[in-house]
Design a protein around this motif. Sequence first.
Motif, mmCIF file in Angstrom:
data_model
loop_
_atom_site.group_PDB
_atom_site.id
_atom_site.type_symbol
_atom_site.label_atom_id
_atom_site.label_comp_id
_atom_site.label_asym_id
_atom_site.label_seq_id
_atom_site.Cartn_x
_atom_site.Cartn_y
_atom_site.Cartn_z
ATOM 1 N N ILE A 105 0.859 -1.189 0.000
ATOM 2 C CA ILE A 105 0.000 0.000 0.000
ATOM 3 C C ILE A 105 0.891 1.233 0.000
ATOM 4 C CG2 ILE A 105 -1.828 1.271 1.157
ATOM 5 C CD1 ILE A 105 -2.676 -1.237 2.543
ATOM 6 N N ALA A 106 0.769 2.055 -1.038
ATOM 7 C CA ALA A 106 1.546 3.290 -1.127
ATOM 8 C C ALA A 106 0.723 4.424 -0.529
ATOM 9 C CB ALA A 106 1.879 3.593 -2.580
ATOM 10 N N ALA A 111 2.081 9.057 -8.688
ATOM 11 C CA ALA A 111 2.273 8.803 -10.120
ATOM 12 C C ALA A 111 1.335 7.693 -10.593
ATOM 13 C CB ALA A 111 3.721 8.424 -10.410
ATOM 14 N N VAL A 112 0.781 7.849 -11.768
ATOM 15 C CA VAL A 112 -0.171 6.874 -12.319
ATOM 16 C C VAL A 112 0.404 5.467 -12.344
ATOM 17 C CG1 VAL A 112 -1.484 6.224 -14.367
ATOM 18 C CG2 VAL A 112 -1.310 8.616 -13.724
ATOM 19 N N ALA A 113 1.681 5.336 -12.707
ATOM 20 C CA ALA A 113 2.294 4.028 -12.912
ATOM 21 C C ALA A 113 2.447 3.193 -11.638
ATOM 22 C CB ALA A 113 3.664 4.202 -13.571
ATOM 23 N N VAL A 114 2.218 3.775 -10.479
ATOM 24 C CA VAL A 114 2.431 3.062 -9.216
ATOM 25 C C VAL A 114 1.681 1.736 -9.159
ATOM 26 C CG1 VAL A 114 1.906 3.130 -6.731
ATOM 27 C CG2 VAL A 114 3.094 5.038 -7.806
ATOM 28 N N ILE A 161 -0.931 -4.211 -5.639
ATOM 29 C CA ILE A 161 -0.454 -2.867 -5.350
ATOM 30 C C ILE A 161 -1.635 -1.897 -5.211
ATOM 31 C CG2 ILE A 161 1.211 -1.087 -5.981
ATOM 32 C CD1 ILE A 161 2.373 -3.990 -5.777
ATOM 33 N N PHE A 162 -1.692 -1.196 -4.065
ATOM 34 C CA PHE A 162 -2.767 -0.257 -3.763
ATOM 35 C C PHE A 162 -2.147 1.091 -3.355
ATOM 36 C CE2 PHE A 162 -4.369 -4.466 -3.064
ATOM 37 C CZ PHE A 162 -5.730 -4.430 -3.353
ATOM 38 N N ASN A 208 -6.905 2.563 -7.218
ATOM 39 C CA ASN A 208 -6.722 3.951 -6.815
ATOM 40 C C ASN A 208 -7.976 4.404 -6.078
ATOM 41 O OD1 ASN A 208 -4.219 4.265 -8.260
ATOM 42 N ND2 ASN A 208 -5.430 4.349 -10.130
ATOM 43 N N PRO A 209 -7.844 5.104 -4.959
ATOM 44 C CA PRO A 209 -9.031 5.520 -4.221
ATOM 45 C C PRO A 209 -9.845 6.572 -4.960
ATOM 46 C CG PRO A 209 -7.075 6.466 -3.231
ATOM 47 C CD PRO A 209 -6.605 5.521 -4.287
#
Length: 379
Positions: free
Chosen positions: A124-125, A130-133, A140-141, A351-352
């Motif tokens: 979880i970032a 950045a879009v690419a995350v 990957i969240f 993406n939230p």
Amino acid sequence: MNRVKSVIAASLVLVSGTSVFAAKKAKTIKIGGVAPLSGAVAVYGVECKKGIDLAVEEINAAGGILGQTVEFVCEDDEGDAAKSVSAYKKLVTKDRTKLIIGSLTSGCTIAITAQAQANKVVQIAPAATAVAVTDAGNYIFRTCFTDPFQGRVGGKFAADNLGAKKAAILYDIGNDYSVGLMENFVSEFEKLGGKIVAKESYATGEKDFNAIITKVKAAKPDVVYLPDYYSTVSLISKQLRAQGVTVPLVGGDGWDGLTEVAGDEVLNGYYSNHYAADSDSPVVQKFVSAFEKKYNAKPNAFATLGYDAMYMLKDAIVKAGTTDAAKVRDALEATDGDYVTGHIKFDSKRNPIKSAVMIKMIKENGKLSQAYAATVNVD
């Protein structure tokens, strides 16, 4: 003799049972963290960790997760992508965690997403925009909004709320975050009828912006967009004001931290952020009160995003009924709840979906401070 043996055997069973009970009682859920706790953007990591630590403290005080104590193990990547990779490897191999929060900046986060996806580690970032995350895959969240979203928010705020018709932009050509915000600001501002009268780039680490500011001043903008991190924004703002550019300044969430390094040069400045500490939301005020009690300071957005990330992970583990990464991933994807940064659900790229707020830089009791300015949504 037989009676003695029976007593000994019973004692051994009791001791063994006690040991098993103690082992079960002592079992912890280990959650990893990667953040810049030192280096140029340390304020992001340090504040984020404070938010996570507060969440862990609250969760453990309430009985932990599934009856187990939460242990947060955080590694310092110093804002360096290569060190983010080393931190990730340490957490996965030595600490054996399959649940990680981090890193904070987009470059450092993207450096470990492919490995996390391949290893089926939930990542979880909190603040990597950045879009690419999340492109690496379904493990990957993130808890923050994306660069395209906040770039457009900045453009809409400049046009609609500030009434700007002409905008100038200074951006770091070597920084994906800065470039991403710049491109989306331009798109939204022009869509709303605005005109970009100056668009000047500089290199990462540059200190003297006077030459490009001269061009900006000559273009006579109504607003200047500065999509960069707080330390650079402070430098540019000082040089803008020194050359007599007094128009409003607008930026992104990288400005969070300005109160620690800047002065009057950032007054009449606004930036897109994830929450406002002075919101009257009960969820926000409960968090702000607890944070201030623990740290004697107001929480910035990074603290809030870290706090939300830990609680989202906790809720997913509870819903899954296990710490199995695959099941936690499934539960996390179904998130639909109220957190400090708003009501959060995920889109198809994890993406939230939520609003952004604009924060205004102000002077309060003789000190640089900030206050809620507006809530902005874009289609």
